[in-house]
Design a protein around this motif. Structure first.
Motif, PDB file in Angstrom:
ATOM      1  N   ALA A 134       0.837  -1.203   0.000  1.00  0.00           N
ATOM      2  CA  ALA A 134       0.000   0.000   0.000  1.00  0.00           C
ATOM      3  C   ALA A 134       0.871   1.252   0.000  1.00  0.00           C
ATOM      4  CB  ALA A 134      -0.930   0.000   1.203  1.00  0.00           C
ATOM      5  N   ALA A 135       1.933   1.235   0.797  1.00  0.00           N
ATOM      6  CA  ALA A 135       2.842   2.383   0.845  1.00  0.00           C
ATOM      7  C   ALA A 135       3.580   2.529  -0.486  1.00  0.00           C
ATOM      8  CB  ALA A 135       3.843   2.218   1.985  1.00  0.00           C
ATOM      9  N   GLU A 136       3.942   1.396  -1.083  1.00  0.00           N
ATOM     10  CA  GLU A 136       4.631   1.407  -2.379  1.00  0.00           C
ATOM     11  C   GLU A 136       3.719   1.998  -3.462  1.00  0.00           C
ATOM     12  OE1 GLU A 136       8.097   0.509  -4.571  1.00  0.00           O
ATOM     13  OE2 GLU A 136       7.725   0.456  -2.427  1.00  0.00           O
ATOM     14  N   ARG A 137       2.457   1.604  -3.454  1.00  0.00           N
ATOM     15  CA  ARG A 137       1.484   2.119  -4.419  1.00  0.00           C
ATOM     16  C   ARG A 137       1.297   3.626  -4.225  1.00  0.00           C
ATOM     17  NH1 ARG A 137      -3.481   3.309  -3.711  1.00  0.00           N
ATOM     18  NH2 ARG A 137      -4.955   3.436  -5.417  1.00  0.00           N
ATOM     19  N   GLU A 138       1.188   4.042  -2.970  1.00  0.00           N
ATOM     20  CA  GLU A 138       1.008   5.469  -2.658  1.00  0.00           C
ATOM     21  C   GLU A 138       2.226   6.280  -3.116  1.00  0.00           C
ATOM     22  OE1 GLU A 138      -1.284   8.534  -1.533  1.00  0.00           O
ATOM     23  OE2 GLU A 138      -1.903   6.437  -1.389  1.00  0.00           O
ATOM     24  N   ARG A 139       3.406   5.727  -2.897  1.00  0.00           N
ATOM     25  CA  ARG A 139       4.646   6.395  -3.321  1.00  0.00           C
ATOM     26  C   ARG A 139       4.666   6.558  -4.835  1.00  0.00           C
ATOM     27  NH1 ARG A 139       9.357   4.674  -5.339  1.00  0.00           N
ATOM     28  NH2 ARG A 139       8.773   2.502  -5.166  1.00  0.00           N
ATOM     29  N   LYS A 140       4.291   5.506  -5.533  1.00  0.00           N
ATOM     30  CA  LYS A 140       4.273   5.562  -7.001  1.00  0.00           C
ATOM     31  C   LYS A 140       3.242   6.562  -7.507  1.00  0.00           C
ATOM     32  CE  LYS A 140       5.965   0.905  -7.933  1.00  0.00           C
ATOM     33  NZ  LYS A 140       5.639  -0.403  -8.509  1.00  0.00           N
ATOM     34  N   LEU A 141       2.060   6.578  -6.865  1.00  0.00           N
ATOM     35  CA  LEU A 141       1.023   7.541  -7.266  1.00  0.00           C
ATOM     36  C   LEU A 141       1.497   8.976  -7.066  1.00  0.00           C
ATOM     37  CD1 LEU A 141      -2.320   5.950  -6.013  1.00  0.00           C
ATOM     38  CD2 LEU A 141      -1.699   6.517  -8.358  1.00  0.00           C
ATOM     39  N   LYS A 142       2.121   9.233  -5.916  1.00  0.00           N
ATOM     40  CA  LYS A 142       2.648  10.581  -5.651  1.00  0.00           C
ATOM     41  C   LYS A 142       3.651  10.989  -6.718  1.00  0.00           C
ATOM     42  CE  LYS A 142       2.449  11.420  -0.696  1.00  0.00           C
ATOM     43  NZ  LYS A 142       3.239  11.501   0.528  1.00  0.00           N
ATOM     44  N   ALA A 143       4.554  10.087  -7.032  1.00  0.00           N
ATOM     45  CA  ALA A 143       5.580  10.378  -8.028  1.00  0.00           C
ATOM     46  C   ALA A 143       4.950  10.624  -9.388  1.00  0.00           C
ATOM     47  CB  ALA A 143       6.589   9.238  -8.110  1.00  0.00           C
ATOM     48  N   ALA A 144       3.955   9.815  -9.768  1.00  0.00           N
ATOM     49  CA  ALA A 144       3.306   9.969 -11.066  1.00  0.00           C
ATOM     50  C   ALA A 144       2.596  11.313 -11.159  1.00  0.00           C
ATOM     51  CB  ALA A 144       2.317   8.828 -11.297  1.00  0.00           C
ATOM     52  N   ILE A 145       1.886  11.688 -10.116  1.00  0.00           N
ATOM     53  CA  ILE A 145       1.175  12.969 -10.117  1.00  0.00           C
ATOM     54  C   ILE A 145       2.161  14.123 -10.138  1.00  0.00           C
ATOM     55  CG2 ILE A 145      -0.353  14.447  -8.751  1.00  0.00           C
ATOM     56  CD1 ILE A 145      -1.817  11.806  -7.939  1.00  0.00           C
ATOM     57  N   ALA A 146       3.255  13.990  -9.389  1.00  0.00           N
ATOM     58  CA  ALA A 146       4.279  15.040  -9.382  1.00  0.00           C
ATOM     59  C   ALA A 146       4.949  15.177 -10.744  1.00  0.00           C
ATOM     60  CB  ALA A 146       5.331  14.737  -8.315  1.00  0.00           C
ATOM     61  N   MET A 147       4.985  14.075 -11.501  1.00  0.00           N
ATOM     62  CA  MET A 147       5.593  14.112 -12.834  1.00  0.00           C
ATOM     63  C   MET A 147       4.631  14.687 -13.876  1.00  0.00           C
ATOM     64  SD  MET A 147       7.553  10.457 -12.630  1.00  0.00           S
ATOM     65  CE  MET A 147       7.994  10.355 -14.331  1.00  0.00           C
ATOM     66  N   GLY A 148       3.413  15.026 -13.459  1.00  0.00           N
ATOM     67  CA  GLY A 148       2.470  15.668 -14.371  1.00  0.00           C
ATOM     68  C   GLY A 148       1.473  14.730 -15.015  1.00  0.00           C
ATOM     69  N   ILE A 149       1.399  13.517 -14.535  1.00  0.00           N
ATOM     70  CA  ILE A 149       0.435  12.560 -15.096  1.00  0.00           C
ATOM     71  C   ILE A 149      -0.923  12.841 -14.471  1.00  0.00           C
ATOM     72  CG2 ILE A 149      -0.183  10.113 -15.221  1.00  0.00           C
ATOM     73  CD1 ILE A 149       2.839   9.559 -15.356  1.00  0.00           C
ATOM     74  N   ASP A 150      -1.954  12.826 -15.290  1.00  0.00           N
ATOM     75  CA  ASP A 150      -3.317  13.091 -14.845  1.00  0.00           C
ATOM     76  C   ASP A 150      -3.689  12.093 -13.741  1.00  0.00           C
ATOM     77  OD1 ASP A 150      -5.893  14.125 -14.774  1.00  0.00           O
ATOM     78  OD2 ASP A 150      -6.603  12.761 -16.347  1.00  0.00           O
ATOM     79  N   PRO A 151      -4.209  12.583 -12.603  1.00  0.00           N
ATOM     80  CA  PRO A 151      -4.545  11.671 -11.497  1.00  0.00           C
ATOM     81  C   PRO A 151      -5.491  10.540 -11.889  1.00  0.00           C
ATOM     82  CG  PRO A 151      -4.636  13.942 -10.742  1.00  0.00           C
ATOM     83  CD  PRO A 151      -4.403  13.989 -12.227  1.00  0.00           C
ATOM     84  N   SER A 152      -6.391  10.779 -12.840  1.00  0.00           N
ATOM     85  CA  SER A 152      -7.311   9.709 -13.246  1.00  0.00           C
ATOM     86  C   SER A 152      -6.582   8.618 -14.040  1.00  0.00           C
ATOM     87  CB  SER A 152      -8.456  10.290 -14.070  1.00  0.00           C
ATOM     88  OG  SER A 152      -7.960  10.888 -15.251  1.00  0.00           O
ATOM     89  N   MET A 153      -5.460   8.979 -14.679  1.00  0.00           N
ATOM     90  CA  MET A 153      -4.693   8.010 -15.465  1.00  0.00           C
ATOM     91  C   MET A 153      -3.554   7.385 -14.652  1.00  0.00           C
ATOM     92  SD  MET A 153      -5.989   8.233 -18.575  1.00  0.00           S
ATOM     93  CE  MET A 153      -4.736   7.751 -19.732  1.00  0.00           C
ATOM     94  N   ALA A 154      -3.209   8.007 -13.538  1.00  0.00           N
ATOM     95  CA  ALA A 154      -2.031   7.584 -12.768  1.00  0.00           C
ATOM     96  C   ALA A 154      -2.127   6.141 -12.310  1.00  0.00           C
ATOM     97  CB  ALA A 154      -1.828   8.513 -11.571  1.00  0.00           C
TER      98      ALA A 154
END
Length: 126
Positions: free
Chosen positions: A19-39
């Motif tokens: 769960a923490a790994e998934r959250e970390r990846k989501l944060k990184a994806a959103i910070a990289m500019g990926i749309d949250p719905s696509m992240a």
């Protein structure tokens, strides 16, 4: 080829919280500019793992650099404060050369040092 027993994983991999790994990846994806719905879909792509690692390395390097700059700034500030601190023996000699008695010169030095410290405290508070 025969099926072998699963290779033991390195201890760092076994201890990761999914769960923490998934959250970390989501944060990184959103910070990289990926749309949250696509992240969510993007982080499942194995090719994205390298991008996340690269992003995290870059973030860590920036944090390290900021820490180094902050440390350098603090050291420079401390050096400046120490350098600006007047020498009491010099002040005493100067006051006595101005015609002050030894007692008056010591009072002058004490008063000057108090004012100097108050001024430094005020400057540090700003």
């Amino acid at each position: 080829f025969k099926c072998k027993a699963q290779r033991p994983r390195p201890p760092e991999e076994a201890q990761k919280d999914p769960a923490a790994e998934r959250e970390r990846k989501l944060k990184a994806a959103i910070a990289m500019g990926i749309d949250p719905s696509m992240a969510e879909g993007v982080i499942m792509d194995p090719r994205f793992a390298e991008s996340i690692e690269q992003y995290e390395r870059m973030q860590k390097a920036q944090e390290d650099q900021q820490r180094a700059v902050q440390l350098q700034y603090q050291q420079a500030l401390q050096a400046q404060q120490q350098a600006s601190m007047p020498d009491t023996s010099q002040l005493l000699a100067m006051a006595m050369s101005q015609g002050f008695s030894a007692e008056q010169a010591q009072q002058y030095v004490a008063q000057y040092m108090q004012q100097h410290q108050a001024q430094q405290a005020q400057t540090a508070a700003q």
